[in-house]
Scaffold this motif. Structure first.
Motif, PDB file in Angstrom:
ATOM      1  N   SER A  76     -55.718 -43.232 -77.043  1.00 40.57           N
ATOM      2  CA  SER A  76     -57.018 -44.032 -77.152  1.00 40.57           C
ATOM      3  C   SER A  76     -56.918 -45.401 -76.283  1.00 40.57           C
ATOM      4  O   SER A  76     -56.210 -46.093 -76.772  1.00 40.57           O
ATOM      5  N   ILE A  77     -57.441 -45.232 -75.154  1.00 41.91           N
ATOM      6  CA  ILE A  77     -57.365 -46.463 -74.113  1.00 41.91           C
ATOM      7  C   ILE A  77     -58.830 -47.013 -73.915  1.00 41.91           C
ATOM      8  O   ILE A  77     -59.804 -46.330 -73.881  1.00 41.91           O
ATOM      9  N   ARG A  78     -58.794 -48.254 -73.347  1.00 37.73           N
ATOM     10  CA  ARG A  78     -59.896 -48.728 -72.980  1.00 37.73           C
ATOM     11  C   ARG A  78     -60.087 -48.347 -71.278  1.00 37.73           C
ATOM     12  O   ARG A  78     -59.350 -48.741 -70.583  1.00 37.73           O
ATOM     13  N   TYR A 141     -58.236 -53.968 -69.706  1.00 34.16           N
ATOM     14  CA  TYR A 141     -58.567 -52.320 -69.599  1.00 34.16           C
ATOM     15  C   TYR A 141     -57.441 -51.713 -69.063  1.00 34.16           C
ATOM     16  O   TYR A 141     -56.984 -52.152 -68.020  1.00 34.16           O
ATOM     17  N   GLN A 142     -56.922 -50.423 -69.632  1.00 31.83           N
ATOM     18  CA  GLN A 142     -55.647 -49.890 -69.121  1.00 31.83           C
ATOM     19  C   GLN A 142     -55.983 -49.075 -68.190  1.00 31.83           C
ATOM     20  O   GLN A 142     -55.359 -48.708 -67.028  1.00 31.83           O
ATOM     21  N   VAL A 143     -57.391 -48.669 -67.607  1.00 33.31           N
ATOM     22  CA  VAL A 143     -57.826 -47.777 -66.605  1.00 33.31           C
ATOM     23  C   VAL A 143     -59.069 -48.432 -66.139  1.00 33.31           C
ATOM     24  O   VAL A 143     -60.009 -48.602 -67.017  1.00 33.31           O
ATOM     25  N   ILE A 144     -59.300 -48.896 -64.862  1.00 30.62           N
ATOM     26  CA  ILE A 144     -60.423 -49.364 -64.269  1.00 30.62           C
ATOM     27  C   ILE A 144     -60.946 -48.430 -63.271  1.00 30.62           C
ATOM     28  O   ILE A 144     -60.004 -48.063 -62.301  1.00 30.62           O
ATOM     29  N   SER A 161     -58.996 -59.268 -62.632  1.00 25.67           N
ATOM     30  CA  SER A 161     -58.814 -60.294 -63.983  1.00 25.67           C
ATOM     31  C   SER A 161     -58.697 -59.211 -65.210  1.00 25.67           C
ATOM     32  O   SER A 161     -58.430 -59.730 -66.349  1.00 25.67           O
ATOM     33  N   ALA A 162     -59.746 -58.024 -65.047  1.00 24.16           N
ATOM     34  CA  ALA A 162     -59.768 -57.119 -66.132  1.00 24.16           C
ATOM     35  C   ALA A 162     -58.398 -56.132 -66.292  1.00 24.16           C
ATOM     36  O   ALA A 162     -58.660 -55.249 -67.262  1.00 24.16           O
ATOM     37  N   LEU A 163     -57.732 -56.182 -65.539  1.00 20.85           N
ATOM     38  CA  LEU A 163     -56.652 -55.038 -65.554  1.00 20.85           C
ATOM     39  C   LEU A 163     -55.519 -55.447 -66.597  1.00 20.85           C
ATOM     40  O   LEU A 163     -54.817 -56.381 -66.527  1.00 20.85           O
ATOM     41  N   ALA A 164     -55.252 -54.344 -67.362  1.00 24.09           N
ATOM     42  CA  ALA A 164     -54.479 -54.661 -68.633  1.00 24.09           C
ATOM     43  C   ALA A 164     -53.020 -54.788 -68.056  1.00 24.09           C
ATOM     44  O   ALA A 164     -52.778 -54.117 -66.870  1.00 24.09           O
ATOM     45  N   GLU A 165     -51.954 -55.261 -68.429  1.00 27.04           N
ATOM     46  CA  GLU A 165     -50.457 -55.156 -67.922  1.00 27.04           C
ATOM     47  C   GLU A 165     -50.077 -53.590 -68.229  1.00 27.04           C
ATOM     48  O   GLU A 165     -50.424 -53.075 -69.053  1.00 27.04           O
ATOM     49  N   GLY A 166     -49.619 -53.208 -66.984  1.00 29.42           N
ATOM     50  CA  GLY A 166     -49.275 -51.963 -66.807  1.00 29.42           C
ATOM     51  C   GLY A 166     -50.590 -50.651 -66.881  1.00 29.42           C
ATOM     52  O   GLY A 166     -50.448 -49.600 -66.599  1.00 29.42           O
ATOM     53  N   PRO A 212     -50.824 -52.617 -59.570  1.00 26.81           N
ATOM     54  CA  PRO A 212     -50.249 -53.572 -58.770  1.00 26.81           C
ATOM     55  C   PRO A 212     -48.715 -53.479 -58.938  1.00 26.81           C
ATOM     56  O   PRO A 212     -48.165 -53.002 -59.839  1.00 26.81           O
ATOM     57  N   GLU A 213     -48.098 -53.898 -57.875  1.00 30.64           N
ATOM     58  CA  GLU A 213     -46.727 -53.838 -57.969  1.00 30.64           C
ATOM     59  C   GLU A 213     -46.046 -55.133 -57.043  1.00 30.64           C
ATOM     60  O   GLU A 213     -46.564 -55.886 -56.147  1.00 30.64           O
ATOM     61  N   PRO A 214     -45.081 -55.812 -58.005  1.00 28.50           N
ATOM     62  CA  PRO A 214     -44.312 -56.927 -57.300  1.00 28.50           C
ATOM     63  C   PRO A 214     -44.040 -56.778 -55.830  1.00 28.50           C
ATOM     64  O   PRO A 214     -43.453 -55.728 -55.481  1.00 28.50           O
TER      65      PRO A 214
END
Length: 215
Positions: A76-78, A141-144, A161-166, A212-214
């Motif tokens: 169950s993700i956003r 949000y986990q998926v945009i 700015s709306a992308l969750a960590e991971g 995103p990746e460092p």
């Protein structure tokens, strides 16, 4: 709603390997009926023929279900659908994957209001329409996702700015957008490009997965 439309939807879903319940089929058809009903008021789509709406909107959006299901594994993700317009693919995701919590954001108030109308009419508690600029959103949000929205660099920059960590970005595109991939910010990596086939449409489609990746 015509029997032909239902038959086309069922055969299209089958071609995509989706097992949709009768309730989900009826909700998808109900969604097309709402687009038709409100199109003049809300200016949701240039398409007027229900058969075109079926292939270009419903079946096109349904191609996202299997890849997204593989990614979420039933969690169950956003999900945030950016530049959603009349709710494509967000409404389709909310109908077919009830475990998701789907927000459709659009800068046009009428279009966000229409998605709210759909949520109420089709009894979809996991769907909401947001009238906002995506850059102003900070809830994670986990998926945009987006469908034919903007270039990949603009899409990830505006929605970061709306992308969750991971979290990941999922962009539905036409032809393989090599030029856009090359132009992505240095710290955004494409980890998968998936070809999509839309039943009944002879067009190139693909889905671009990014995160995103460092550096």
């Amino acid at each position: 709603m015509s029997v032909n439309l239902e038959a086309g939807l069922r055969s299209g879903a089958q071609a995509l390997g989706l097992s949709l319940s009768d309730d989900q089929i009826q909700r998808l058809l109900g969604y097309v009926a709402l687009i038709q009903k409100w199109n003049k008021v809300y200016n949701l789509t240039a398409l007027r023929d229900p058969a075109d709406m079926l292939t270009h909107h419903l079946l096109d959006s349904l191609t996202a279900i299997a890849p997204l299901s593989r990614h979420t594994q039933g969690q169950s993700i956003r999900v945030l659908d950016v530049g959603s317009g009349g709710g494509l693919p967000g409404v389709v995701l909310a109908i077919c994957m009830p475990e998701l919590n789907v927000s459709c954001v659009d800068t046009v108030a009428k279009k966000a209001a229409f998605v709210q109308q759909v949520a109420v009419s089709l009894k979809l508690p996991n769907l909401r329409g947001l009238h906002a600029r995506v850059e102003t959103l900070t809830d994670p949000y986990q998926v945009i996702c987006s469908r034919a929205f903007a270039s990949l660099p603009d899409f990830v920059t505006w929605s970061r700015s709306a992308l969750a960590e991971g979290g990941v970005w999922m962009a539905m595109k036409g032809k393989h957008p090599q030029d856009e991939i090359v132009a992505l910010p240095a710290d955004v990596k494409v980890f998968h490009v998936e070809p999509l086939t839309v039943p009944g449409l002879d067009v190139e489609r693909c889905m671009v997965w990014m995160r995103p990746e460092p550096i």
